[in-house]
Each structure stands twice: as C-alpha cells, then as structure tokens.
Scaffold this active site. Structure first.
Site, short mmCIF file in Angstrom:
data_model
loop_
_atom_site.label_atom_id
_atom_site.label_comp_id
_atom_site.label_asym_id
_atom_site.label_seq_id
_atom_site.Cartn_x
_atom_site.Cartn_y
_atom_site.Cartn_z
N CYS A 134 0.80 -1.22 0.00
CA CYS A 134 0.00 0.00 0.00
C CYS A 134 0.84 1.28 0.00
O CYS A 134 0.33 2.35 -0.30
CB CYS A 134 -0.94 -0.03 1.19
SG CYS A 134 -1.84 -1.60 1.25
N ASN B 183 -9.99 -1.92 -1.89
CA ASN B 183 -8.59 -1.59 -1.63
C ASN B 183 -7.73 -2.29 -2.69
O ASN B 183 -7.61 -3.51 -2.69
CB ASN B 183 -8.24 -2.08 -0.21
CG ASN B 183 -6.78 -1.92 0.14
OD1 ASN B 183 -5.92 -1.73 -0.72
ND2 ASN B 183 -6.49 -2.02 1.42
N HIS C 285 -3.84 6.28 0.82
CA HIS C 285 -4.08 4.93 0.31
C HIS C 285 -5.51 4.55 0.68
O HIS C 285 -5.95 4.77 1.82
CB HIS C 285 -3.07 3.96 0.94
CG HIS C 285 -3.53 2.54 0.90
ND1 HIS C 285 -3.79 1.91 -0.29
CD2 HIS C 285 -3.80 1.65 1.88
CE1 HIS C 285 -4.20 0.67 -0.03
NE2 HIS C 285 -4.22 0.49 1.26
#
Lengths: 77, 323
Positions: free
Chosen positions: B113, B279, B249
C-alpha cells in the site's frame, strides 16, 4: 467518562439504542459485534479518551466487562 | 524536475458485489458492512489474469490517450506483490509485451500500500540524477488470489487493479517535491502471506493465503499517518490548510474518515474513493486520484498542492508533496 456513557458508546458502535448495553453481556451475545466493530472500538476510544488500546488485548476480550477493564483508568464512575 | 503528467488505470472485468457476498454468507449483514467500509463492489482478476496483465492494460490506455508513446519509455518500474513468477523479473516481461525499447531499464519492486509513493520517489531519483527522462511507473496487484474464500472480512476489502503513471523531466504535470519515508518491520506478521517464499519452506505447494490482523493494522494507521503528514508539512514548510487535496491509500472508508477527522481536515480535501473497486493496494492512490476527476485532463478545477500518503504491509509508509 462514566460507565453508562461507555456502555452507550458500545451500543452506538453496534448500532443499538442507548441503554441497550448493561455491561453484563458477552461479546458473542452482541449481534453487531464483529471485526469491523473491534476496529471501531479502537477508533472511538482513541477519539473520546485519547487512549491507545492494545489491539491484542482487545481481540482477547470476551465480554463488555473485559472492554471496560481495557479503559478502566479513564472511567470515573 | 520530475513531473507526474498522466495516470490511467485498469480494473478486471469480473465484479463481486456485496450482494454476492451476502448470498455466500447469509448470516452476515452486508448492508452494514458496505456502509462501514465504503466498499460496495470489487473487481477480481480472472484465473489466468495476473497483476502484470492489469499493468499492461493500464499502460496501453496511457499510450492510446496520446500522452506518450512506448518508444519514449526510458525506464519501467513495476510495483507488485503478486508477480508472474519468482523469476524472471515481471518488468522484463512487461518491456517485451509493451514493445518498449531494448535500451530501456526495467525493474520490479515489492511493496504494497505504500508502493505508489516509493515508485514516485524512484522515478524522481532516476530523472533528477540525469539517468533518464521518462519513467513508466506501473503499480498493480491481484490480492484476491491470496484470500481464503471463507475469509469474508478480508474479501470485502480487497479488489484487484492496475495503474500506469507517466513521469517525465519535461511536460505539463505536477512537480514531485520532497518525501517522508517510514518502515517498521516489527509489524510484518500483521499483514502477511507466508507461502511462495523461502523462509517457511521451499515446498511451493504450501498455502499462500493472506493473513491480516485488522485491529493491529488500524492502530498502525492511526499512529503513523497523522505523524507522517505532519513531518512532510514541516519539511516543506507549508500549512495543512494550504494543501488542496490529501490522497491517502484507499484502505477502507471507515479508517479514512476517522483519520481525516483526527487530523482536522475537511472531508472535501481528503479523498475517499473506493466504493466501486475496494482496496487495490499499490494501485489505490492513482486509481482514486484519476477516478476523482481531480487530476490533469479533468474538466474540474485541478488541485495545485496534493499530498498522497501510502501506508500498510511491511509496515511501510511514505508521503510526498506534489504541486
């Protein structure tokens, strides 16, 4: 923070009405308690009590009383 | 001066909605989950579709847009944690597939990430040290292939996706300013896929499943992100209020909304945009920025000062200043 405010915050996290958590419950009895509410509990305690709770101890908590124990130093009555 | 000039992205065709998960896990309140995570669907790569495919499709969109040509690429950086093979380097395969020059450099780097910010840093270093002029930064992952089918709490978060960013010494774009980095390997166990490496065993038939300790990761983000942003603002000598857009993120909306409130940033300056893709690890920042319509090529007003912030698996984190 008082115990009753603390219980109402738990109720809010699991999307139940204020007053619906008495402090006697096991977390498995609370229908809305899941991995997301665990995270919500961390966030809310950080916000209201400026308290960084150990995620390990939180995951090991079995009851509402165990949760209260985690924040005991900030509970005033 | 290195500039971020364009972003394109690609999401796999197959979509898994929260309703799909609700049918699979009838005891789970998916309506509530969507509200909390801010994620209503995820794109999942097909069985024969790899992160490199998603990166290649995103790069092809970039070339088709006319902003750059394959022969202009001096260097390709590929960030992934789901490579095609242990070896060779996936970026080498991508060089060939995209028809890039044989004089181009190519390398993979393994970050999750935080990877996009580190990619911008590497690109800036290559350009400003005079080693090359044009860098193609590709960030893509297929985490859904690492998730155990019955691990609903992780399945509802991660989606697959790939992004291509064009970073050049000249051209119109956001200038890449200074960086803040951070690493804490003591958190490694909290987001890990043990299989496929050599530490546990050289038996590659072993499980490669993703294991995530959500509360620990959440606490890490709460502790780290505000400090990382503060350090960057101090370093740049700018006030938080002067930043037009923060692009964190895209972990999950609940975490981001909480971080936003904790840092005292108005929600319209703190980008949360993952409802349709979840995500997507190192692709999440460029996808969110591109999807938001608040980037070059958009009809909306373009923010002048942007701070993207990556944080997660490692633990690893970084933020940088774009203007």
């Amino acid at each position: 923070m008082t115990k009753s405010t603390f219980y109402d915050i738990i109720a809010e996290i699991i999307e139940e009405d204020p007053g619906s958590v008495s402090g006697q419950e096991l977390l498995t009895d609370l229908e809305g308690w899941d991995s997301m509410t665990v995270v919500a509990f961390l966030a809310v305690m950080d916000k209201h009590l400026s308290l960084a709770i150990s995620p390990k101890e939180l995951v090991e908590a079995k009851s509402v009383a165990d949760l209260l124990e985690l924040v005991a130093e900030k509970i005033t009555g | 001066m290195a500039k971020l000039c364009a972003i394109e992205y690609y999401l796999p065709e197959r979509i898994e909605t929260n309703d799909d998960l609700a049918r699979e896990f009838p005891e789970w309140r998916m309506d509530k989950i969507g509200k909390k995570t801010g994620i209503y669907q995820r794109h999942c790569a097909a069985a024969d579709e790899c992160a490199s495919d998603l990166a290649v499709y995103a790069a092809e969109k970039l070339f088709l847009s006319g902003v750059c040509k394959p022969e202009e690429v001096d260097y390709v950086l590929f960030c992934t944690q789901t490579p095609d093979y242990i070896l060779p380097t996936t970026a080498c395969l991508i060089q060939h597939r995209l028809g890039l020059r044989k004089s181009a450099g190519a390398l993979d780097f393994n970050l999750g990430c935080s990877g996009y910010i580190y990619g911008l840093s590497l690109a800036k270093g290559l350009i400003e040290s005079g080693q090359c002029r044009n860098v193609l930064l590709l960030t893509a992952d297929t985490y859904t292939k690492l998730i155990k089918p019955d691990d609903r709490s992780v399945r509802c978060l991660f989606g697959d996706g790939g992004a291509a960013s064009w970073i050049t010494a000249d051209g119109q774009g956001l200038e890449i300013g200074s960086f803040v980095f951070g690493t804490d390997g003591s958190g490694a166990d909290n987001l890990i896929a043990h299989g496929g490496g050599f530490r546990r065993s050289t038996d590659f038939t072993q499980s490669c499943e993703l294991s995530m300790n959500g509360p620990e990761i959440f606490k890490f983000a709460l502790d780290t992100v505000p400090r990382c942003v503060r350090d960057l603002l101090d370093q740049e000598g700018v006030a938080q209020d002067s930043i037009d857009l923060f692009v964190p993120h895209q972990a999950n909306a609940y975490m981001l909304e909480y971080l936003c409130a904790k840092m005292g940033i108005e929600p319209d300056r703190f980008l949360v945009n993952m409802h349709n893709c979840g995500n997507t690890v190192s692709a999440s920042i460029p996808i969110a920025l591109r999807q938001s319509g608040r980037f070059i090529g958009s009809s909306r007003s373009i923010p002048e000062k942007i701070i993207p912030i990556g944080f997660g698996v490692g633990y690893s984190w970084a933020a940088c200043f774009l203007s």
